[in-house]
Design an enzyme around this catalytic site. Structure first.
Site, PDB file in Angstrom:
ATOM      1  N   ARG A 193      24.604  13.889  -4.560  1.00  0.00           N
ATOM      2  CA  ARG A 193      24.270  14.886  -3.541  1.00  0.00           C
ATOM      3  C   ARG A 193      25.413  15.001  -2.539  1.00  0.00           C
ATOM      4  O   ARG A 193      26.102  14.022  -2.246  1.00  0.00           O
ATOM      5  CB  ARG A 193      22.985  14.501  -2.797  1.00  0.00           C
ATOM      6  CG  ARG A 193      21.791  14.237  -3.704  1.00  0.00           C
ATOM      7  CD  ARG A 193      21.373  15.487  -4.454  1.00  0.00           C
ATOM      8  NE  ARG A 193      20.435  15.203  -5.522  1.00  0.00           N
ATOM      9  CZ  ARG A 193      19.111  15.210  -5.385  1.00  0.00           C
ATOM     10  NH1 ARG A 193      18.583  15.482  -4.205  1.00  0.00           N
ATOM     11  NH2 ARG A 193      18.340  14.960  -6.408  1.00  0.00           N
ATOM     12  N   GLN A 204      28.828  16.773  14.451  1.00  0.00           N
ATOM     13  CA  GLN A 204      29.781  15.789  14.969  1.00  0.00           C
ATOM     14  C   GLN A 204      30.280  16.114  16.376  1.00  0.00           C
ATOM     15  O   GLN A 204      30.748  15.235  17.088  1.00  0.00           O
ATOM     16  CB  GLN A 204      30.977  15.682  14.012  1.00  0.00           C
ATOM     17  CG  GLN A 204      30.595  15.193  12.637  1.00  0.00           C
ATOM     18  CD  GLN A 204      31.602  15.608  11.570  1.00  0.00           C
ATOM     19  OE1 GLN A 204      32.601  14.946  11.363  1.00  0.00           O
ATOM     20  NE2 GLN A 204      31.350  16.710  10.890  1.00  0.00           N
ATOM     21  N   GLY A 230      47.296  22.005  21.779  1.00  0.00           N
ATOM     22  CA  GLY A 230      47.540  23.418  22.095  1.00  0.00           C
ATOM     23  C   GLY A 230      47.331  23.715  23.567  1.00  0.00           C
ATOM     24  O   GLY A 230      48.167  24.362  24.213  1.00  0.00           O
ATOM     25  N   ILE A 275      37.771  15.439  19.082  1.00  0.00           N
ATOM     26  CA  ILE A 275      37.008  14.503  18.258  1.00  0.00           C
ATOM     27  C   ILE A 275      37.843  13.977  17.091  1.00  0.00           C
ATOM     28  O   ILE A 275      37.498  12.967  16.484  1.00  0.00           O
ATOM     29  CB  ILE A 275      35.699  15.122  17.725  1.00  0.00           C
ATOM     30  CG1 ILE A 275      35.976  16.259  16.730  1.00  0.00           C
ATOM     31  CG2 ILE A 275      34.792  15.579  18.849  1.00  0.00           C
ATOM     32  CD1 ILE A 275      34.764  16.636  15.901  1.00  0.00           C
ATOM     33  N   ASP A 276      38.961  14.653  16.770  1.00  0.00           N
ATOM     34  CA  ASP A 276      39.780  14.246  15.621  1.00  0.00           C
ATOM     35  C   ASP A 276      40.706  13.076  15.915  1.00  0.00           C
ATOM     36  O   ASP A 276      41.302  12.520  15.000  1.00  0.00           O
ATOM     37  CB  ASP A 276      40.629  15.428  15.128  1.00  0.00           C
ATOM     38  CG  ASP A 276      39.788  16.519  14.493  1.00  0.00           C
ATOM     39  OD1 ASP A 276      38.767  16.184  13.878  1.00  0.00           O
ATOM     40  OD2 ASP A 276      40.151  17.703  14.621  1.00  0.00           O
ATOM     41  N   HIS A 284      15.893  -8.381  25.324  1.00  0.00           N
ATOM     42  CA  HIS A 284      16.626  -8.580  24.072  1.00  0.00           C
ATOM     43  C   HIS A 284      16.863  -7.311  23.276  1.00  0.00           C
ATOM     44  O   HIS A 284      17.478  -7.370  22.209  1.00  0.00           O
ATOM     45  CB  HIS A 284      15.916  -9.631  23.220  1.00  0.00           C
ATOM     46  CG  HIS A 284      16.205 -11.024  23.658  1.00  0.00           C
ATOM     47  ND1 HIS A 284      15.652 -11.573  24.794  1.00  0.00           N
ATOM     48  CD2 HIS A 284      17.021 -11.972  23.148  1.00  0.00           C
ATOM     49  CE1 HIS A 284      16.100 -12.810  24.941  1.00  0.00           C
ATOM     50  NE2 HIS A 284      16.935 -13.081  23.967  1.00  0.00           N
ATOM     51  N   ARG A 310      40.493  18.774   9.636  1.00  0.00           N
ATOM     52  CA  ARG A 310      41.269  19.707   8.823  1.00  0.00           C
ATOM     53  C   ARG A 310      42.691  19.203   8.614  1.00  0.00           C
ATOM     54  O   ARG A 310      43.280  19.366   7.566  1.00  0.00           O
ATOM     55  CB  ARG A 310      41.286  21.083   9.503  1.00  0.00           C
ATOM     56  CG  ARG A 310      41.706  22.214   8.564  1.00  0.00           C
ATOM     57  CD  ARG A 310      41.674  23.563   9.256  1.00  0.00           C
ATOM     58  NE  ARG A 310      40.413  23.799   9.933  1.00  0.00           N
ATOM     59  CZ  ARG A 310      40.324  24.141  11.224  1.00  0.00           C
ATOM     60  NH1 ARG A 310      41.402  24.290  11.958  1.00  0.00           N
ATOM     61  NH2 ARG A 310      39.146  24.345  11.776  1.00  0.00           N
TER      62      ARG A 310
END
Length: 724
Positions: A257, A265, A91, A136-137, A601, A181
């Protein structure tokens, strides 16, 4: 996004441009005033480790109107801005392209209204735009990874790893809802990374009757189901995490659950991968703006494999699908390969459907690297699904004599665990089909190849998958484990710098692993915002050290309060970490004090990063399919006989693709004394680190991206190639 902002500002200042921040996105451009401020070098300091964006972002209805864009044009002309770098999704980038197309008309209107001088129309006649995709998608066509995706995966995997321990303890089923979405990338890749039992995404509505199939698949002790927020069935009906929970409780009676991750996120510290990606893209964006002309279309800088590319902005945007509930056309080969690999690993065929084929062994050679277990799990499950009897070899070549068959269920939950036992290469070898790891694996394959002349038993297909934190395997740009090590270095450097927040002017000398390979020091330095990184591949002397001290002294006299210097463990036998620490302490006396840290290490330990889990899973699946293909090709008269060079290969990432390369052909590319490739792609990133640290240096633009067109190739159904 902050790493991208920092790179654009500092690269812009490096090339002599005047750089401005536009706060609050298009809203700030429309409102003008204090929202448009000139940026300085210091204004982007100490922001690499900060999530989100310090210059803000906002949706703007006004910019969608002609009047809003007219105001924005007026504000840009007032500041003499004709080059725009836009970081956002499809967009934001579509809006930027429309703004560019209307630019000359907007300037004409402003001149008619007397808001700008007539000569300003000519002076600012063209608006140049370059986009970077921040989402992020990972839902933008033309790029394998968008800025922010890897960090979001880190947040998801951290939660899944924590949940798996409690699920295992309490015999519970957990349903996790992740963002997405319209695009199921996060759900799919996190399912692949954690070995989820079931995943529901908008791009792949399940067949009718999926409820019964899912319940049949679930075990009794530990089940993880991942649901994208936009998941739907074949009839467009939403499948929510609540619906899935109720279904499991009703059909199976399991204690179930739901965990909805939400905006967790989007937040948190950016991962090393995102910082490096954003820094590379920011520099590439500035170079693209410098090279653009009035006839050059607006472009997006993006990543294809390991290569920077430039693509026409509108070609990318027009590839976005508009189907009900999902953006099918945004999916690169990366998405399709993830989906294919997940299907391959998640659902086991009945024994009756499997052909009876060959015995295949998997072993690790060399030092451990995070992500090895994900690779072994992938090889085992792909091998079993193709009808092979799979053997796991513990303790490397020493463990050959006690080879043990490994079954489908034995590798469940391995994606997030530490590597199997392994040892260095011994003098005695045994016959098998090998998946090796690290440079030791490369050396072992060369020995096995040589031994074919003496022992027919070694005439079997052999393939090596690179796995080492040092990323020093010839024939591959990337290795399993290197990303996890980079994240360990970056996180530690963040904490070390933060520890000095209450003190005045301090420089930290940090020693990294890598043997003679400077990958961790150089790329870790880029991700952590280091001022210098000393490596074996780029020789240095006392004059260079003195210049670095003077440079830091000069910076410390301004507003920079903390310095970071990385040193590869074997960069120089005389200029040790102690020597450099003492030199900086003495020469910086009165301006800054120094501290030293040897990371050791800790760079090899910890849970594998999402990138390493997925890279290991996909590259290993492709390797196993190659082994199956070669076994069939070389099966003659009741036995396998493979004695050609191309039956003993290394599978490596080369720029944009995974390539099988005969190990004998890689001998000339290898410095066996120092155990590094003779040519290393990441050395081209070192000038970038120096520029971002305010050094006056030259920058090679020969490797910068060229404008290309969006091509959407349909991979073969059998291809499980990687594109990350």
């Amino acid at each position: 996004m902050n790493a991208a902002v920092r790179a654009v500002v500092r690269m812009g200042l490096y090339v002599g441009a005047k750089v401005y921040f536009i706060h609050e996105g298009y809203q700030g451009m429309v409102d003008g005033g204090e929202n448009i401020k000139e940026a300085t070098w210091e204004s982007v300091s100490s922001m690499l480790q900060v999530g989100g964006t310090v210059i803000g972002s906002a949706r703007c209805k006004e910019f969608r109107s002609h009047e809003g864009r007219l105001k924005a044009a007026h504000n840009l002309v007032q500041h003499g801005i004709t080059n725009l770098c836009v970081i956002g999704g499809d967009g934001s980038l579509t809006g930027a392209n429309l703004f560019r197309e209307e630019w000359s008309g907007l300037l004409g209107e402003l001149a008619e209204q007397g808001l700008i001088e007539a000569d300003a129309v000519q002076k600012y006649s063209a608006l140049h735009i370059v986009g970077m995709v921040g989402s992020i998608d990972n839902d933008f066509c033309g790029t394998d990874m968008t800025i922010g995706t890897d960090s979001a995966l880190h947040r998801i995997i951290e939660v899944v790893d924590a949940i798996m321990t409690t699920a295992q303890s309490h015999q519970r089923t957990f349903v996790l809802e992740v963002m997405g979405r319209h695009c199921g990338y996060l759900a799919l890749v996190s399912a692949l990374a954690c070995g989820a039992d079931w995943v529901l995404i908008p791009e792949m509505p399940p067949e009718d009757g999926w409820e019964e199939k899912m319940c049949e698949k679930l075990g009794t002790r530990l089940n993880i189901i991942i649901v994208a927020e936009g998941a739907i069935d074949r009839h467009g009906k939403p499948i929510t995490s609540g619906i899935v929970k109720d279904l499991v409780v009703k059909c199976l009676g399991f204690d179930t659950r739901v965990t909805i991750l939400g905006h967790v996120q989007r937040g948190g510290t950016p991962s090393a991968f995102d910082r490096i990606l954003a820094s590379r893209m920011g520099v590439e964006a500035v170079l693209a703006l410098l090279e653009t002309t009035a006839n050059t279309p607006a472009c997006v800088v993006s990543l294809c494999g390991n290569q920077s590319v430039r693509l026409p902005l509108m070609e990318c945007v027009q590839m976005v699908g508009t189907g009900p509930g999902w953006k099918q056309a945004t999916h690169s080969m990366s998405f399709e390969n993830n989906l294919r690999t997940y299907k391959l690993l998640a659902h086991r065929k009945p024994e009756s459907e499997l052909p009876s084929n060959f015995n295949v062994a998997v072993l690790n050679v060399g030092a451990p690297a995070a992500g090895m277990n994900a690779a072994v799990r992938s090889a085992v499950r792909v091998g079993i699904s193709e009808g092979h009897k799979m053997f796991a070899v513990s303790d490397g070549f020493e463990g050959f004599y006690k080879g043990q068959e490994i079954k489908w269920a034995d590798v469940g939950g391995w994606t997030g665990q530490a590597p199997l036992n392994q040892t260095n290469l011994p003098a005695t070898l045994a016959d098998t089909k090998v998946l090796g790891s690290a440079l030791q694996g490369f050396l072992s394959l060369l020995e096995l190849l040589t031994a074919r002349g003496k022992y027919d038993e070694f005439c079997v297909p052999m393939v090596m998958v690179p796995a080492t934190v040092s990323n020093n395997v010839p024939g591959s740009d990337l290795s399993i484990g290197a990303d996890t090590a980079l994240n360990a270095i970056t996180t530690t450097c963040d904490r070390i710098k933060q520890s000095a927040s209450g003190t005045k002017r301090r420089v930290f000398i940090i020693e990294t692993m890598g043997g003679y390979c400077g990958y961790l020091a150089s790329v870790g330095g880029l991700a952590a915002g280091a001022d210098a990184a000393y490596i074996y591949e780029e020789p240095f002397d006392i004059r260079d050290l003195q210049a670095n001290v003077e440079h830091l002294t000069e910076k410390m006299k301004t507003s920079i309060q903390r310095g970071l210097v990385l040193r590869n463990e074997n960069c120089n036998e005389n200029y040790t970490t102690d020597f450099i620490y003492q030199l900086y302490s003495e020469e910086g006396r009165g301006v800054f004090d120094s501290r030293k840290n040897v990371l050791g290490h800790m760079q090899q330990g910890g849970a594998p990063s999402p990138f390493d889990r997925n890279f290991g899973t996909k590259i290993s699946a492709k390797a196993m399919q190659w082994v199956s293909k070669k076994l069939l090709e070389t099966f003659r008269q009741g036995r396998v006989f493979a004695n050609t060079e191309d039956s003993c290969c290394l599978l490596g990432m080369r720029r944009r693709a995974l390539v099988f390369q005969p190990v004998v052909q890689l001998k000339d590319e290898t410095d066996f004394v120092h155990r590094i490739p003779k040519e290393q792609w990441w050395l081209k990133l070192r000038p970038l680190m120096k520029i971002l640290a305010k050094y006056k240096t030259t920058f090679d633009v020969s490797d910068s991206g060229q404008l290309e067109h969006v091509v959407r190739n349909r991979p073969k159904e059998s291809d499980a190639s990687v594109a990350m």
